[in-house]
Write a protein that holds these residues in place. Structure first.
Motif, PDB file in Angstrom:
ATOM      1  N   PRO A  23      15.747  28.873  35.362  1.00  0.00           N
ATOM      2  CA  PRO A  23      15.528  29.942  35.388  1.00  0.00           C
ATOM      3  C   PRO A  23      16.382  30.702  36.937  1.00  0.00           C
ATOM      4  O   PRO A  23      15.791  31.310  37.748  1.00  0.00           O
ATOM      5  CB  PRO A  23      14.230  29.905  35.192  1.00  0.00           C
ATOM      6  CG  PRO A  23      14.202  28.682  36.484  1.00  0.00           C
ATOM      7  CD  PRO A  23      15.190  27.848  35.929  1.00  0.00           C
ATOM      8  N   THR A  24      17.857  30.422  36.997  1.00  0.00           N
ATOM      9  CA  THR A  24      18.308  30.666  38.124  1.00  0.00           C
ATOM     10  C   THR A  24      20.227  31.877  37.729  1.00  0.00           C
ATOM     11  O   THR A  24      20.414  31.694  36.296  1.00  0.00           O
ATOM     12  CB  THR A  24      18.779  29.553  38.908  1.00  0.00           C
ATOM     13  OG1 THR A  24      20.035  29.288  37.966  1.00  0.00           O
ATOM     14  CG2 THR A  24      18.136  28.332  39.635  1.00  0.00           C
ATOM     15  N   ASP A  25      20.300  32.252  38.575  1.00  0.00           N
ATOM     16  CA  ASP A  25      21.458  33.823  37.844  1.00  0.00           C
ATOM     17  C   ASP A  25      22.641  32.321  37.511  1.00  0.00           C
ATOM     18  O   ASP A  25      23.241  32.710  36.709  1.00  0.00           O
ATOM     19  CB  ASP A  25      21.866  34.569  38.996  1.00  0.00           C
ATOM     20  CG  ASP A  25      20.614  35.295  38.514  1.00  0.00           C
ATOM     21  OD1 ASP A  25      19.890  35.362  38.057  1.00  0.00           O
ATOM     22  OD2 ASP A  25      20.650  35.870  40.067  1.00  0.00           O
ATOM     23  N   LEU A  26      22.756  31.484  38.584  1.00  0.00           N
ATOM     24  CA  LEU A  26      24.632  30.422  37.862  1.00  0.00           C
ATOM     25  C   LEU A  26      23.948  29.671  37.207  1.00  0.00           C
ATOM     26  O   LEU A  26      24.909  30.203  36.756  1.00  0.00           O
ATOM     27  CB  LEU A  26      23.923  29.928  39.710  1.00  0.00           C
ATOM     28  CG  LEU A  26      25.266  28.726  39.544  1.00  0.00           C
ATOM     29  CD1 LEU A  26      26.560  28.976  39.739  1.00  0.00           C
ATOM     30  CD2 LEU A  26      25.320  27.878  41.172  1.00  0.00           C
ATOM     31  N   ARG A  28      23.170  30.436  34.075  1.00  0.00           N
ATOM     32  CA  ARG A  28      23.204  31.692  33.279  1.00  0.00           C
ATOM     33  C   ARG A  28      25.278  32.030  32.814  1.00  0.00           C
ATOM     34  O   ARG A  28      24.984  31.745  32.225  1.00  0.00           O
ATOM     35  CB  ARG A  28      22.230  32.661  32.790  1.00  0.00           C
ATOM     36  CG  ARG A  28      21.369  32.833  32.964  1.00  0.00           C
ATOM     37  CD  ARG A  28      19.873  33.669  32.926  1.00  0.00           C
ATOM     38  NE  ARG A  28      19.717  34.675  33.645  1.00  0.00           N
ATOM     39  CZ  ARG A  28      18.800  34.686  34.787  1.00  0.00           C
ATOM     40  NH1 ARG A  28      17.618  33.649  34.251  1.00  0.00           N
ATOM     41  NH2 ARG A  28      18.687  34.216  36.046  1.00  0.00           N
ATOM     42  N   ILE A  29      25.478  32.536  34.208  1.00  0.00           N
ATOM     43  CA  ILE A  29      26.860  32.165  34.886  1.00  0.00           C
ATOM     44  C   ILE A  29      27.193  31.389  33.435  1.00  0.00           C
ATOM     45  O   ILE A  29      28.238  31.909  32.879  1.00  0.00           O
ATOM     46  CB  ILE A  29      27.321  33.020  36.028  1.00  0.00           C
ATOM     47  CG1 ILE A  29      26.785  33.715  36.054  1.00  0.00           C
ATOM     48  CG2 ILE A  29      28.515  33.368  35.969  1.00  0.00           C
ATOM     49  CD1 ILE A  29      26.452  34.753  37.303  1.00  0.00           C
ATOM     50  N   SER A  31      26.381  28.760  32.036  1.00  0.00           N
ATOM     51  CA  SER A  31      26.182  28.900  31.285  1.00  0.00           C
ATOM     52  C   SER A  31      27.695  29.420  29.973  1.00  0.00           C
ATOM     53  O   SER A  31      28.095  28.823  28.534  1.00  0.00           O
ATOM     54  CB  SER A  31      24.722  28.725  30.016  1.00  0.00           C
ATOM     55  OG  SER A  31      24.950  28.553  28.850  1.00  0.00           O
ATOM     56  N   GLN A  32      28.277  30.388  30.334  1.00  0.00           N
ATOM     57  CA  GLN A  32      28.920  31.159  29.392  1.00  0.00           C
ATOM     58  C   GLN A  32      29.997  31.483  29.635  1.00  0.00           C
ATOM     59  O   GLN A  32      30.393  30.934  28.853  1.00  0.00           O
ATOM     60  CB  GLN A  32      28.005  32.649  29.487  1.00  0.00           C
ATOM     61  CG  GLN A  32      26.349  32.881  29.165  1.00  0.00           C
ATOM     62  CD  GLN A  32      26.183  34.163  30.142  1.00  0.00           C
ATOM     63  OE1 GLN A  32      27.150  35.633  30.168  1.00  0.00           O
ATOM     64  NE2 GLN A  32      24.963  34.969  29.767  1.00  0.00           N
ATOM     65  N   CYS A  75      22.930  23.734  35.415  1.00  0.00           N
ATOM     66  CA  CYS A  75      22.648  24.805  34.124  1.00  0.00           C
ATOM     67  C   CYS A  75      21.398  23.831  33.516  1.00  0.00           C
ATOM     68  O   CYS A  75      20.019  24.357  32.924  1.00  0.00           O
ATOM     69  CB  CYS A  75      23.526  24.903  32.386  1.00  0.00           C
ATOM     70  SG  CYS A  75      24.529  25.703  33.611  1.00  0.00           S
TER      71      CYS A  75
END
Length: 239
Positions: A23-26, A28-29, A31-32, A75
């Motif tokens: 659950p981190t912004d990093l 999510r970024i 992973s995409q 991730c």
């Protein structure tokens, strides 16, 4: 006939839940960005792969391993840890982190070693499906190493040696998530990648194992995106 059905609200204890990203912004970024980075690197190396498969696959093996390790480390929840947010520590208390970097590093090493062990098994499976048995042995082993890094390594990183979970995976009844979807897609893509090889087109890219590796990459991307967004939490059921 195979179909997908959403995970019910009440899931039996013996059935697992889909893997959630950290659950981190990093996370999510990354992973995409991960599939874009993999496809871009593969696209740039494709002409060299067609010209000299063994040397190109060998040279690109460590970069692929580095990308997969970074993706898993940033991730994915390592086996035995949780992807839930860590509660804030009370005033005067030290913040406790259940996913210590040292523990995750050990999990990475463990997953890499087991992935390497799976390479001969994957090579034997390729032979059973029609790969050359007396020639092109380096080609088959290297393509198997790529499948191991793409499909096997993340599964071991998040599930370890949990027998019940691996029985779900082997029976294709694991809940679909980014990791499981990518692995299924990788195997299906590699299998479909063999279709152009026997066709009488006389193209350089048809030689072993260019289309196998290409199919593995393509299937991995499709499965990863489908598992993370479109089919997350569903299970494949055979009616």
């Amino acid at each position: 006939m195979a179909s997908t059905s959403p995970t019910k609200t009440t899931v039996p204890a013996k059935l697992s839940m889909p893997v959630e990203l950290l659950p981190t912004d990093l996370a999510r970024i990354v992973s995409q960005a991960h599939p874009v980075l993999l496809l871009s690197a593969y696209y740039l190396r494709f002409p060299a792969l067609v010209a000299d498969p063994v040397s190109t696959l060998l040279d690109s093996l460590l970069p692929l391993a580095a990308i997969q390790i970074a993706y898993a480390f940033i991730c994915l929840p390592a086996v035995g840890t949780t992807s839930k947010p860590v509660e804030k520590a009370k005033s005067g208390e030290k913040k406790k982190t259940p996913e210590a970097s040292s523990a995750k590093a050990l999990t990475v090493i463990y997953a890499i070693l087991l992935s390497l062990i799976s390479v001969p098994v994957l090579a034997a499976v390729q032979v059973l499906f029609g790969a050359p048995i007396t020639t092109h042995i380096p080609h088959t082993l290297l393509s198997s190493a790529y499948v191991a890094l793409l499909a096997i390594f993340p599964l071991i990183y998040v599930h370890g040696s949990d027998g019940a979970k691996w029985r779900e995976i082997a029976s294709v009844y694991s809940p679909i998530d980014e990791v499981f979807g990518a692995s299924v897609g990788c195997f299906l893509g590699a299998w479909l990648g063999a279709v152009p090889i026997p066709l009488d087109w006389d193209r350089e890219w048809q030689k072993w194992p260019v289309t196998i590796v290409t199919g593995a990459y393509a299937g991995y991307m499709v499965g990863k995106l489908a598992g993370g967004w479109l089919l997350k939490g569903k299970r494949i059921e055979f009616d």
